[in-house]
Write a protein that holds these residues in place. Structure first.
Motif, mmCIF file in Angstrom:
data_model
loop_
_atom_site.group_PDB
_atom_site.id
_atom_site.type_symbol
_atom_site.label_atom_id
_atom_site.label_comp_id
_atom_site.label_asym_id
_atom_site.label_seq_id
_atom_site.Cartn_x
_atom_site.Cartn_y
_atom_site.Cartn_z
ATOM 1 N N THR A 1 0.840 -1.195 0.000
ATOM 2 C CA THR A 1 0.000 0.000 0.000
ATOM 3 C C THR A 1 0.878 1.249 0.000
ATOM 4 O O THR A 1 1.785 1.374 0.819
ATOM 5 C CB THR A 1 -0.945 0.024 1.221
ATOM 6 O OG1 THR A 1 -1.848 -1.087 1.122
ATOM 7 C CG2 THR A 1 -1.755 1.314 1.259
ATOM 8 N N SER A 2 0.606 2.147 -0.942
ATOM 9 C CA SER A 2 1.364 3.392 -1.075
ATOM 10 C C SER A 2 0.497 4.560 -0.619
ATOM 11 O O SER A 2 -0.625 4.738 -1.105
ATOM 12 C CB SER A 2 1.780 3.616 -2.531
ATOM 13 O OG SER A 2 2.679 2.621 -2.950
ATOM 14 N N LEU A 3 1.039 5.354 0.307
ATOM 15 C CA LEU A 3 0.363 6.558 0.778
ATOM 16 C C LEU A 3 1.075 7.761 0.185
ATOM 17 O O LEU A 3 2.297 7.907 0.331
ATOM 18 C CB LEU A 3 0.359 6.645 2.303
ATOM 19 C CG LEU A 3 -0.612 5.709 3.047
ATOM 20 C CD1 LEU A 3 -0.087 4.273 3.056
ATOM 21 C CD2 LEU A 3 -0.833 6.181 4.474
ATOM 22 N N LEU A 4 0.335 8.637 -0.475
ATOM 23 C CA LEU A 4 0.894 9.813 -1.130
ATOM 24 C C LEU A 4 0.671 11.047 -0.265
ATOM 25 O O LEU A 4 -0.438 11.294 0.225
ATOM 26 C CB LEU A 4 0.241 10.026 -2.491
ATOM 27 C CG LEU A 4 0.738 9.191 -3.682
ATOM 28 C CD1 LEU A 4 2.218 9.441 -3.946
ATOM 29 C CD2 LEU A 4 0.479 7.708 -3.474
ATOM 30 N N PHE A 5 1.754 11.820 -0.098
ATOM 31 C CA PHE A 5 1.708 13.061 0.671
ATOM 32 C C PHE A 5 2.239 14.197 -0.192
ATOM 33 O O PHE A 5 3.283 14.070 -0.832
ATOM 34 C CB PHE A 5 2.561 12.946 1.933
ATOM 35 C CG PHE A 5 2.009 12.008 2.965
ATOM 36 C CD1 PHE A 5 1.283 12.495 4.052
ATOM 37 C CD2 PHE A 5 2.208 10.639 2.861
ATOM 38 C CE1 PHE A 5 0.775 11.633 5.014
ATOM 39 C CE2 PHE A 5 1.707 9.769 3.814
ATOM 40 C CZ PHE A 5 0.973 10.269 4.892
ATOM 41 N N PHE A 6 1.514 15.301 -0.196
ATOM 42 C CA PHE A 6 1.940 16.499 -0.919
ATOM 43 C C PHE A 6 1.977 17.672 0.057
ATOM 44 O O PHE A 6 0.973 17.966 0.713
ATOM 45 C CB PHE A 6 0.987 16.807 -2.075
ATOM 46 C CG PHE A 6 0.869 15.692 -3.074
ATOM 47 C CD1 PHE A 6 1.994 15.087 -3.603
ATOM 48 C CD2 PHE A 6 -0.379 15.248 -3.498
ATOM 49 C CE1 PHE A 6 1.900 14.054 -4.524
ATOM 50 C CE2 PHE A 6 -0.488 14.224 -4.424
ATOM 51 C CZ PHE A 6 0.649 13.617 -4.938
ATOM 52 N N GLY A 7 3.145 18.308 0.180
ATOM 53 C CA GLY A 7 3.275 19.391 1.140
ATOM 54 C C GLY A 7 3.046 18.940 2.559
ATOM 55 O O GLY A 7 2.590 19.724 3.408
ATOM 56 N N GLY A 8 3.361 17.678 2.839
ATOM 57 C CA GLY A 8 3.187 17.130 4.181
ATOM 58 C C GLY A 8 1.786 16.671 4.492
ATOM 59 O O GLY A 8 1.540 16.122 5.572
ATOM 60 N N ARG A 9 0.846 16.857 3.563
ATOM 61 C CA ARG A 9 -0.541 16.462 3.791
ATOM 62 C C ARG A 9 -0.868 15.182 3.032
ATOM 63 O O ARG A 9 -0.477 15.012 1.867
ATOM 64 C CB ARG A 9 -1.500 17.580 3.348
ATOM 65 C CG ARG A 9 -1.429 18.837 4.197
ATOM 66 C CD ARG A 9 -2.402 19.888 3.684
ATOM 67 N NE ARG A 9 -1.984 20.388 2.380
ATOM 68 C CZ ARG A 9 -1.235 21.479 2.213
ATOM 69 N NH1 ARG A 9 -0.828 22.179 3.262
ATOM 70 N NH2 ARG A 9 -0.898 21.875 0.998
ATOM 71 N N PHE A 10 -1.609 14.287 3.670
ATOM 72 C CA PHE A 10 -2.022 13.053 3.004
ATOM 73 C C PHE A 10 -2.969 13.375 1.856
ATOM 74 O O PHE A 10 -3.885 14.191 1.990
ATOM 75 C CB PHE A 10 -2.711 12.117 3.997
ATOM 76 C CG PHE A 10 -3.324 10.911 3.342
ATOM 77 C CD1 PHE A 10 -2.520 9.899 2.823
ATOM 78 C CD2 PHE A 10 -4.704 10.803 3.208
ATOM 79 C CE1 PHE A 10 -3.081 8.795 2.197
ATOM 80 C CE2 PHE A 10 -5.275 9.704 2.587
ATOM 81 C CZ PHE A 10 -4.464 8.697 2.086
ATOM 82 N N SER A 11 -2.739 12.731 0.720
ATOM 83 C CA SER A 11 -3.587 12.946 -0.453
ATOM 84 C C SER A 11 -4.467 11.734 -0.742
ATOM 85 O O SER A 11 -5.696 11.820 -0.692
ATOM 86 C CB SER A 11 -2.725 13.253 -1.682
ATOM 87 O OG SER A 11 -3.499 13.274 -2.865
ATOM 88 N N HIS A 12 -3.842 10.590 -1.030
ATOM 89 C CA HIS A 12 -4.600 9.402 -1.382
ATOM 90 C C HIS A 12 -3.697 8.183 -1.217
ATOM 91 O O HIS A 12 -2.492 8.322 -0.967
ATOM 92 C CB HIS A 12 -5.132 9.483 -2.816
ATOM 93 C CG HIS A 12 -4.068 9.648 -3.856
ATOM 94 N ND1 HIS A 12 -3.362 10.828 -4.033
ATOM 95 C CD2 HIS A 12 -3.566 8.784 -4.796
ATOM 96 C CE1 HIS A 12 -2.504 10.700 -5.025
ATOM 97 N NE2 HIS A 12 -2.594 9.455 -5.493
ATOM 98 N N ALA A 13 -4.297 7.014 -1.316
ATOM 99 C CA ALA A 13 -3.534 5.770 -1.154
ATOM 100 C C ALA A 13 -3.952 4.783 -2.229
ATOM 101 O O ALA A 13 -5.102 4.759 -2.681
ATOM 102 C CB ALA A 13 -3.764 5.176 0.228
#
Length: 290
Positions: free
Chosen positions: A185-197
């Motif tokens: 499972t990959s968790l994506l963060f942009f600018g330190g904020r969670f986006s989607h997985a």
């Protein structure tokens, strides 16, 4: 108008020609929708001279695929970009250390759980045989510490000979059976904020979850344990990251462990992002305004 450069593979490297253009188009659509002009340029063009990159408001190395094939050149490029003051995100210093998976050992020293790992300067058959004896694992994974996309990654059973052994420093880990049943499972963060997985599973009989090997990708909502571990990883890194993809899997006891912290050129899976890249565009705008 904001000018953004996206680093792409060396034009002589045909390994990724079937995939990187579509990733580039997704990124361009997102960034151009935020008012930027996007230019694609091979990372290998700027190894010793970064002057052309200084014209851009921001440089994104997010499709610099193939760096693992010439790691020395990649490290030279990172040093060049740092010395020239290129506005690159993630920072060139991060792009350097994140290119060698020994960073996982440093994160483990900070309390981040990773699979049990044996580090070796050159994996030999004797190293593999000894790893079976010391770990008791029924199956092992052997891969180079500088690699991408399952490059020269082997899954071995006891008594099975290595083929295409890693060239240079390598890592040996017990194979996690959950890769076949639950995937990664990959968790994506942009600018330190969670986006989607995104959950990534291999096809039946394989262990490689990459798309080029037929990996099956699904948008998911991560549980509290996965989210907590991903945030622990980011806190342990503690550097100004524009983006991060945190890849997790469950160990044989069912606990989440870190497989990779992808900070160089991860696919963001924007085609699986319910917000269609809005979080990434927001993080870019904030970085430009800083």
């Amino acid at each position: 108008m904001t000018q953004i450069a996206i680093l792409i593979p060396d034009p002589t490297d045909k390994s990724y020609i079937g995939r990187w253009p579509e990733v580039l188009e997704r990124l361009k659509t997102t960034l151009e929708g935020a008012g930027a002009v996007v230019t694609a340029t091979p990372w290998t063009t700027h190894v010793l001279d970064a002057s052309a990159l200084l014209a851009f408001d921001l440089v994104l190395p997010v499709i610099a695929w193939g760096y693992h094939r010439d790691h020395a050149q990649w490290l030279a490029a990172c040093a060049t970009w740092t010395a020239a003051g290129v506005k690159i995100a993630n920072p060139a210093s991060v792009l350097g250390w994140n290119s060698d998976k020994t960073y996982l050992g440093r994160l483990a020293q900070k309390g981040v759980p990773i699979p049990p790992t044996i580090w070796t300067q050159a994996a030999t058959q004797a190293d593999v045989d000894a790893a079976f004896a010391t770990t008791g694992a029924p199956v092992l994974i052997v891969k180079p510490t500088v690699s991408a996309g399952a490059f020269r990654t082997l899954r071995l059973s006891p008594g099975e000979a290595m083929t295409e052994a890693p060239d240079g420093p390598a890592m040996i880990q017990p194979y996690l059976k959950s890769i076949e049943t639950e995937g990664e499972t990959s968790l994506l963060f942009f600018g330190g904020r969670f986006s989607h997985a995104v959950n990534k599973r291999p096809v039946n009989g394989d262990f490689r979850i990459q798309m080029q090997f037929g990996g099956l990708y699904t948008t998911v909502t991560p549980d509290a344990g996965a989210t907590a571990l991903a945030e622990q990883v980011l806190a342990a890194i503690d550097e100004p990251l524009l983006y991060a993809r945190i890849d997790l899997a469950r160990d044989d006891a069912g606990a989440w462990v870190l497989m990779e912290a992808e900070l160089i050129e991860p696919d963001f899976y924007l085609d699986h992002d319910p917000a269609n890249g809005a979080g990434f565009a927001r993080a870019v705008r904030e970085r430009l305004a800083a």
